[in-house]
Each structure stands twice: as structure tokens, then as C-alpha cells.
Design a protein around this motif. Structure first.
Motif, PDB file in Angstrom:
ATOM      1  N   VAL A 299       0.833  -1.201   0.000  1.00  9.31           N
ATOM      2  CA  VAL A 299       0.000   0.000   0.000  1.00  9.31           C
ATOM      3  C   VAL A 299       0.869   1.253   0.000  1.00  9.31           C
ATOM      4  O   VAL A 299       0.551   2.248  -0.666  1.00  9.31           O
ATOM      5  CB  VAL A 299      -0.962  -0.003   1.205  1.00  9.31           C
ATOM      6  CG1 VAL A 299      -1.630   1.356   1.379  1.00  9.31           C
ATOM      7  CG2 VAL A 299      -2.018  -1.086   1.026  1.00  9.31           C
ATOM      8  N   GLY A 300       1.981   1.217   0.730  1.00 13.22           N
ATOM      9  CA  GLY A 300       2.901   2.357   0.711  1.00 13.22           C
ATOM     10  C   GLY A 300       3.404   2.655  -0.688  1.00 13.22           C
ATOM     11  O   GLY A 300       3.467   3.822  -1.118  1.00 13.22           O
ATOM     12  N   ALA A 301       3.766   1.603  -1.430  1.00 10.94           N
ATOM     13  CA  ALA A 301       4.218   1.787  -2.814  1.00 10.94           C
ATOM     14  C   ALA A 301       3.094   2.342  -3.687  1.00 10.94           C
ATOM     15  O   ALA A 301       3.327   3.189  -4.559  1.00 10.94           O
ATOM     16  CB  ALA A 301       4.726   0.463  -3.371  1.00 10.94           C
ATOM     17  N   LEU A 302       1.868   1.878  -3.462  1.00 12.57           N
ATOM     18  CA  LEU A 302       0.723   2.384  -4.228  1.00 12.57           C
ATOM     19  C   LEU A 302       0.456   3.858  -3.930  1.00 12.57           C
ATOM     20  O   LEU A 302       0.069   4.626  -4.824  1.00 12.57           O
ATOM     21  CB  LEU A 302      -0.522   1.552  -3.915  1.00 12.57           C
ATOM     22  CG  LEU A 302      -0.520   0.112  -4.435  1.00 12.57           C
ATOM     23  CD1 LEU A 302      -1.728  -0.651  -3.905  1.00 12.57           C
ATOM     24  CD2 LEU A 302      -0.506   0.097  -5.968  1.00 12.57           C
ATOM     25  N   ILE A 303       0.668   4.259  -2.683  1.00 13.77           N
ATOM     26  CA  ILE A 303       0.496   5.675  -2.324  1.00 13.77           C
ATOM     27  C   ILE A 303       1.470   6.540  -3.108  1.00 13.77           C
ATOM     28  O   ILE A 303       1.111   7.617  -3.610  1.00 13.77           O
ATOM     29  CB  ILE A 303       0.677   5.873  -0.805  1.00 13.77           C
ATOM     30  CG1 ILE A 303      -0.515   5.271  -0.054  1.00 13.77           C
ATOM     31  CG2 ILE A 303       0.831   7.349  -0.458  1.00 13.77           C
ATOM     32  CD1 ILE A 303      -0.343   5.239   1.450  1.00 13.77           C
ATOM     33  N   ARG A 305       2.608   5.930  -5.964  1.00 16.17           N
ATOM     34  CA  ARG A 305       2.221   5.908  -7.388  1.00 16.17           C
ATOM     35  C   ARG A 305       0.926   6.674  -7.652  1.00 16.17           C
ATOM     36  O   ARG A 305       0.819   7.420  -8.626  1.00 16.17           O
ATOM     37  CB  ARG A 305       2.065   4.451  -7.839  1.00 16.17           C
ATOM     38  CG  ARG A 305       1.605   4.261  -9.273  1.00 16.17           C
ATOM     39  CD  ARG A 305       2.656   4.723 -10.279  1.00 16.17           C
ATOM     40  NE  ARG A 305       2.218   4.475 -11.640  1.00 16.17           N
ATOM     41  CZ  ARG A 305       1.449   5.313 -12.347  1.00 16.17           C
ATOM     42  NH1 ARG A 305       1.022   6.438 -11.775  1.00 16.17           N
ATOM     43  NH2 ARG A 305       1.121   5.012 -13.584  1.00 16.17           N
ATOM     44  N   PHE A 306      -0.076   6.504  -6.779  1.00 17.01           N
ATOM     45  CA  PHE A 306      -1.404   7.055  -7.067  1.00 17.01           C
ATOM     46  C   PHE A 306      -1.862   8.132  -6.084  1.00 17.01           C
ATOM     47  O   PHE A 306      -2.846   8.818  -6.358  1.00 17.01           O
ATOM     48  CB  PHE A 306      -2.446   5.928  -7.084  1.00 17.01           C
ATOM     49  CG  PHE A 306      -2.173   4.877  -8.123  1.00 17.01           C
ATOM     50  CD1 PHE A 306      -2.414   5.135  -9.460  1.00 17.01           C
ATOM     51  CD2 PHE A 306      -1.662   3.642  -7.763  1.00 17.01           C
ATOM     52  CE1 PHE A 306      -2.167   4.164 -10.428  1.00 17.01           C
ATOM     53  CE2 PHE A 306      -1.407   2.664  -8.711  1.00 17.01           C
ATOM     54  CZ  PHE A 306      -1.659   2.922 -10.061  1.00 17.01           C
ATOM     55  N   GLY A 307      -1.200   8.272  -4.948  1.00 23.13           N
ATOM     56  CA  GLY A 307      -1.584   9.279  -3.973  1.00 23.13           C
ATOM     57  C   GLY A 307      -2.466   8.729  -2.861  1.00 23.13           C
ATOM     58  O   GLY A 307      -3.129   7.694  -3.009  1.00 23.13           O
ATOM     59  N   VAL A 308      -2.475   9.439  -1.722  1.00 21.42           N
ATOM     60  CA  VAL A 308      -3.223   9.009  -0.549  1.00 21.42           C
ATOM     61  C   VAL A 308      -4.718   8.951  -0.838  1.00 21.42           C
ATOM     62  O   VAL A 308      -5.411   8.001  -0.457  1.00 21.42           O
ATOM     63  CB  VAL A 308      -2.957   9.953   0.646  1.00 21.42           C
ATOM     64  CG1 VAL A 308      -3.965   9.708   1.770  1.00 21.42           C
ATOM     65  CG2 VAL A 308      -1.546   9.750   1.186  1.00 21.42           C
ATOM     66  N   LEU A 309      -5.248   9.962  -1.519  1.00 19.77           N
ATOM     67  CA  LEU A 309      -6.687  10.024  -1.730  1.00 19.77           C
ATOM     68  C   LEU A 309      -7.190   8.845  -2.554  1.00 19.77           C
ATOM     69  O   LEU A 309      -8.175   8.186  -2.188  1.00 19.77           O
ATOM     70  CB  LEU A 309      -7.065  11.342  -2.408  1.00 19.77           C
ATOM     71  CG  LEU A 309      -8.569  11.564  -2.621  1.00 19.77           C
ATOM     72  CD1 LEU A 309      -9.307  11.515  -1.297  1.00 19.77           C
ATOM     73  CD2 LEU A 309      -8.816  12.883  -3.329  1.00 19.77           C
ATOM     74  N   ALA A 310      -6.523   8.549  -3.656  1.00 16.60           N
ATOM     75  CA  ALA A 310      -6.959   7.446  -4.516  1.00 16.60           C
ATOM     76  C   ALA A 310      -6.891   6.114  -3.772  1.00 16.60           C
ATOM     77  O   ALA A 310      -7.820   5.295  -3.858  1.00 16.60           O
ATOM     78  CB  ALA A 310      -6.096   7.388  -5.771  1.00 16.60           C
ATOM     79  N   VAL A 311      -5.813   5.895  -3.037  1.00 15.62           N
ATOM     80  CA  VAL A 311      -5.676   4.645  -2.277  1.00 15.62           C
ATOM     81  C   VAL A 311      -6.752   4.557  -1.205  1.00 15.62           C
ATOM     82  O   VAL A 311      -7.310   3.478  -0.950  1.00 15.62           O
ATOM     83  CB  VAL A 311      -4.267   4.548  -1.664  1.00 15.62           C
ATOM     84  CG1 VAL A 311      -4.173   3.356  -0.714  1.00 15.62           C
ATOM     85  CG2 VAL A 311      -3.213   4.421  -2.766  1.00 15.62           C
ATOM     86  N   SER A 312      -7.076   5.683  -0.574  1.00 13.32           N
ATOM     87  CA  SER A 312      -8.118   5.688   0.458  1.00 13.32           C
ATOM     88  C   SER A 312      -9.480   5.348  -0.120  1.00 13.32           C
ATOM     89  O   SER A 312     -10.240   4.561   0.460  1.00 13.32           O
ATOM     90  CB  SER A 312      -8.182   7.060   1.133  1.00 13.32           C
ATOM     91  OG  SER A 312      -6.953   7.408   1.714  1.00 13.32           O
ATOM     92  N   LEU A 313      -9.810   5.957  -1.266  1.00 16.03           N
ATOM     93  CA  LEU A 313     -11.135   5.754  -1.861  1.00 16.03           C
ATOM     94  C   LEU A 313     -11.323   4.328  -2.377  1.00 16.03           C
ATOM     95  O   LEU A 313     -12.452   3.840  -2.468  1.00 16.03           O
ATOM     96  CB  LEU A 313     -11.354   6.761  -2.990  1.00 16.03           C
ATOM     97  CG  LEU A 313     -11.421   8.232  -2.544  1.00 16.03           C
ATOM     98  CD1 LEU A 313     -11.606   9.142  -3.745  1.00 16.03           C
ATOM     99  CD2 LEU A 313     -12.550   8.446  -1.530  1.00 16.03           C
ATOM    100  N   VAL A 314     -10.228   3.653  -2.716  1.00 11.97           N
ATOM    101  CA  VAL A 314     -10.316   2.246  -3.126  1.00 11.97           C
ATOM    102  C   VAL A 314     -10.143   1.324  -1.922  1.00 11.97           C
ATOM    103  O   VAL A 314     -10.908   0.370  -1.736  1.00 11.97           O
ATOM    104  CB  VAL A 314      -9.257   1.922  -4.198  1.00 11.97           C
ATOM    105  CG1 VAL A 314      -9.267   0.423  -4.515  1.00 11.97           C
ATOM    106  CG2 VAL A 314      -9.508   2.727  -5.464  1.00 11.97           C
ATOM    107  N   GLY A 315      -9.157   1.609  -1.094  1.00  8.73           N
ATOM    108  CA  GLY A 315      -8.855   0.736   0.036  1.00  8.73           C
ATOM    109  C   GLY A 315      -9.922   0.739   1.111  1.00  8.73           C
ATOM    110  O   GLY A 315     -10.170  -0.298   1.740  1.00  8.73           O
TER     111      GLY A 315
END
Length: 433
Positions: A299-303, A305-315
Motif C-alpha cells: 500500500v505504501g508503494a501504491l500511495i 504511485r497514485f496518492g493518498v486520496l486514490a488509495v483511500s477511496l479504493v482501500g
């Protein structure tokens, strides 16, 4: 502006820093959490033998809770000096303060030898452990985030978070191994001391390894410019960064709910709700903890790449769905517990958004204090309220724990959105002062 490049690959020095910091975090969290795995034995050894079992358990877990209550004070004090004198010193001090009392618990005489002095000494040791852990997690997140480029902050926080949950995994594996190899009588007589003695040694090894870490470039740059905070860092945090504190506390609520409910208390809940054997729930716990350790890093690597907001809205929705699947699926067929628990652990890796939000919420001069105050106070409040809230919800609905995690996850998503709004119109890169 930041004092380190905002877009560069990890260097060998970065990799060493992240590896040593994560390993130290794992060993320190092992020291803090190992108590809970042997609480029943400790209760029988450190309190009068004629004490009612219910009172013995209350006092035993009350001493465990004292460690949590000491977190804010220890964290705030260490953060104060971390902002004024340097991150590395406090980063090393926290692990020393954990290693010593852990080792001493393993060596302490019991009630049979020294009477009521035994539980008093145990309480003192837990307070020191709580103070240490209060400085470890916030200090570690700040330390690693200030060592890497802005485009690697997510991975840095993910590795550190994976290290902390890895410490819980180590504790679980140690408890499982001891209960498998030794009889209950042997554990009661002397074997219970082994995990604490090993933990103390772990701590000193981690402290030695941290000698090879260097001060963060961000703090060194502030010190060179004489830009470190001159008065009380906490005064500046409370007077000038109130919105950031609120956002970080709300995010911590989500982290607390996921860790306390999904990772720590689900085994007990599953035993009580569905009569699942303790060994099966323990296997499920190991699977979930291993999953969150790995997914926190991913998830850290995804953040990055895509940012906190995008990861939050999917995760966030995935976390909610996985939690309901765990409780509904296990109720329908207890044999599904282990795979569903592992799935929930994978989804729980989204807690990595919390340290990323926090380290970006405060300027460098008060970053340690801001993160430590927000995280530790929120964890102390919500960590204490969460088990109570779950029990209340369970009186009316067996899905009460899932409802609680879902609500807290929504709050965490709101905090992520609010953090983006706060950041609008100003640089996203970690400020140095």
C-alpha cells in the motif's frame, strides 16, 4: 521547500535506513505486545493465589492498559526533544526504554517471593514500556519519511508500518511455539520468562543496530539554518496546527479500529461467537498479521504511485467489504475463518495511509511533536473506547464489530479527503521548517 530531492530513486543508504528502522520497530513492538499473550499466566503468578479469578484478570489487563495510558506522556516528551535536539537520539532512546523493562519482567520475582511488590513492579515496567512505544511509532515514521525523497515517503512509511505489525506477528509466533513445545505446568513454572528475556535481548540488538543510522537530512538542514523550534514545540502545534491535529486524530481512529478489532480481538470474538477452537483462531491471527505486514508495504508503494486520496477511496471500501466478509462468512461456515481472516489482513494494509497523512500534515520544526501528540492521544482514547464500543454493539448485533470497523474506516476516508483540502494551494513536499 524540502531539503532533500522530491523525485529520486532509493539509494543504498536509504535502503539501509529503512531496513534497520523497520527491524528495530518490529523488535520493539514484540516487546510491548508479548505481555498480552501470557497475561493469564502472569495474573496467577503476580497476584495473591486466593484472589477471585475475575478480579485477577481485571488487574492483569489493567496493568496491560497502563502501558497504553503512558503512551501520550512518553511520546510527547520524546517528541519535544526530538524536535529540539534531533530525531536519532529519541529514536534510540525509545528502544532502550523498551528493552530494559522487558528484560526485567523476565527476571522479576513473583508474588510468592516478594508479595504485593511484584504487581507494583510489574506496573512500573509496563509504564516504562508504554512511554517507550509512545515515542517509537511516531518517531520512526518521522525518521524514515525525512530520510527519503518525497516520491518514496509512502514506501518508507509502509515498510515501517509493516515492521511494527511484524512485531505483533513475532509475538504470536513465539506464543504459539511455546504453547506447542511446553506443558502448561512448565510454562507456569519458568517458561513464561523466555519470551521476555528474548525480547530484552532483541531490544539491545536493535539499539546496537540503530547506532549505524544517521540524523535525518531534514533536521540537519534545519539545524544548519538555526531553524529548529526555539520555544515549546507542543505550544506551536496546539496554537498553529489545530486542523492538522484533528485530521490526524480522525485518521488514527481508523487505524486503531482496524488494529484493535480486526487484528487483536477477532480471535477472542470468533471463539465466543462461533465456538471456534483457540488453535484455529490463532492460526487465523497469524495469517492475518502476516498479510497486513506484507500489504502495508504494498500500500505504501501504491500511495507513491497514485496518492493518498486514490488509495483511500479504493482501500476503504475494500476494508469494509473484507471485514463484513470475515464476520458473515465465518458465521455461515467456521471453516472459512483462516482464508477470510487473511483477506481482511490484506485489506487492513490500508492503515499505511495514516502515517503518510500525519508526516505531511506538520512542518519539519514541529513534525515529531505534531505526529506524536495526534497519534498517541487519539490511540489512547480510541484504543480504550473501541473494546467497550464493540461489546455494546454485540449486545444487539453479532456484526457489531464489523459495523464499528466500517464506521471508523469511513471516518478515516473523510480524514484523507480533508487532508487533501488542507494541502490545496501549498506544496505537497515535506517542508523542512
Amino acid at each position: 521547500m524540502t531539503d532533500i530531492a522530491t523525485n529520486r530513486p532509493l539509494t543504498k543508504g536509504d535502503a539501509k535506513t529503512l531496513a534497520l528502522a523497520s527491524l528495530g520497530g518490529a523488535l520493539e513492538f514484540y516487546d510491548f505486545i508479548i505481555y498480552v499473550f501470557f497475561a493469564a499466566v502472569i495474573g496467577k503468578l503476580f497476584f495473591p493465589p486466593d484472589m477471585p479469578e475475575w478480579l485477577e484478570q481485571i488487574q492483569t489487563f489493567g496493568i496491560f492498559a497502563a502501558g497504553y495510558l503512558a503512551r501520550p506522556l512518553g511520546g510527547i516528551i520524546m517528541a519535544h526533544f526530538g524536535d529540539k535536539t534531533g530525531r536519532k537520539r529519541m529514536f534510540t532512546l525509545s528502544i532502550f526504554m523498551m528493552a530494559v523493562p522487558t528484560l526485567l519482567i523476565g527476571l522479576m520475582p513473583t508474588y510468592a517471593s516478594i508479595g504485593y511488590a511484584a504487581p507494583v513492579l510489574l506496573l512500573v515496567m509496563r509504564i516504562f514500556q508504554g512511554a517507550a512505544i509512545g515515542g517509537e511509532a511516531p518517531g520512526a515514521w518521522v525518521f524514515v519519511s525525512e530520510h527519503v525523497a518525497e516520491n518514496r515517503v509512502g514506501l518508507a512509511c509502509g515498510l515501517l508500518t509493516g515492521g511494527l505489525t511484524g512485531g505483533i506477528l513475532l509475538g504470536s509466533l513465539m506464543a504459539t511455539a511455546i504453547n506447542y513445545v511446553y506443558s502448561p505446568a512448565a510454562i507456569h513454572d519458568w517458561v513464561w520468562r523466555i519470551p521476555f528475556l528474548v525480547g530484552g535481548v532483541f531490544g539491545f540488538v536493535a539499539m546496537y543496530l540503530r547506532r549505524w543510522l544517521s540524523e535525518t537530512p531534514v533536521f540537519e538542514a534545519m539545524r544548519a539554518r538555526k531553524a529548529t523550534v526555539q520555544d515549546m514545540p507542543m505550544k506551536q502545534v496546539l496554537s498553529g496546527h489545530g486542523p492538522a491535529v484533528i485530521v490526524c486524530m480522525l485518521a488514527t481512529w481508523m487505524l486503531t479500529a482496524i488494529v484493535v478489532v480486526v487484528i487483536l480481538t477477532t480471535p477472542t470474538l470468533m471463539q465466543r461467537l462461533h465456538g471456534i477452537a483457540p488453535l484455529t483462531t490463532l492460526i487465523g491471527s497469524v495469517a492475518a498479521t502476516l498479510a497486513i505486514t506484507v500489504s502495508a508495504i504494498a500500500v505504501g508503494a501504491l500511495i507513491d504511485r497514485f496518492g493518498v486520496l486514490a488509495v483511500s477511496l479504493v482501500g476503504g471500501p475494500l476494508m469494509i467489504a473484507a471485514t463484513y466478509a470475515l464476520f458473515i462468512g465465518t458465521a455461515a461456515d467456521p471453516a472459512r475463518l483462516v482464508p477470510l481472516y487473511a483477506l481482511a489482513g490484506l485489506a487492513a494494509g490500508m492503515i499505511t495511509i495514516v502515517p503518510v497523512i500525519m508526516v505531511r500534515a506538520f512542518p519539519g520544526a514541529v513534525r515529531f511533536s505534531g505526529v506524536s501528540f495526534s497519534y498517541n492521544v487519539a490511540y489512547a482514547v480510541f484504543g480504550g473506547l473501541t473494546p467497550v464500543a464493540v461489546q455494546v454493539l454485540l449486545t444487539s448485533d453479532t456484526l457489531g464489530p464489523a459495523h464499528y470497523v466500517a464506521g471508523a474506516t469511513v471516518i478515516g476516508m473523510v480524514a484523507a479527503i480533508a487532508n487533501v483540502w488542507r494541502a490545496a494551494g501549498r506544496p505537497v513536499a515535506l517542508p523542512a521548517g
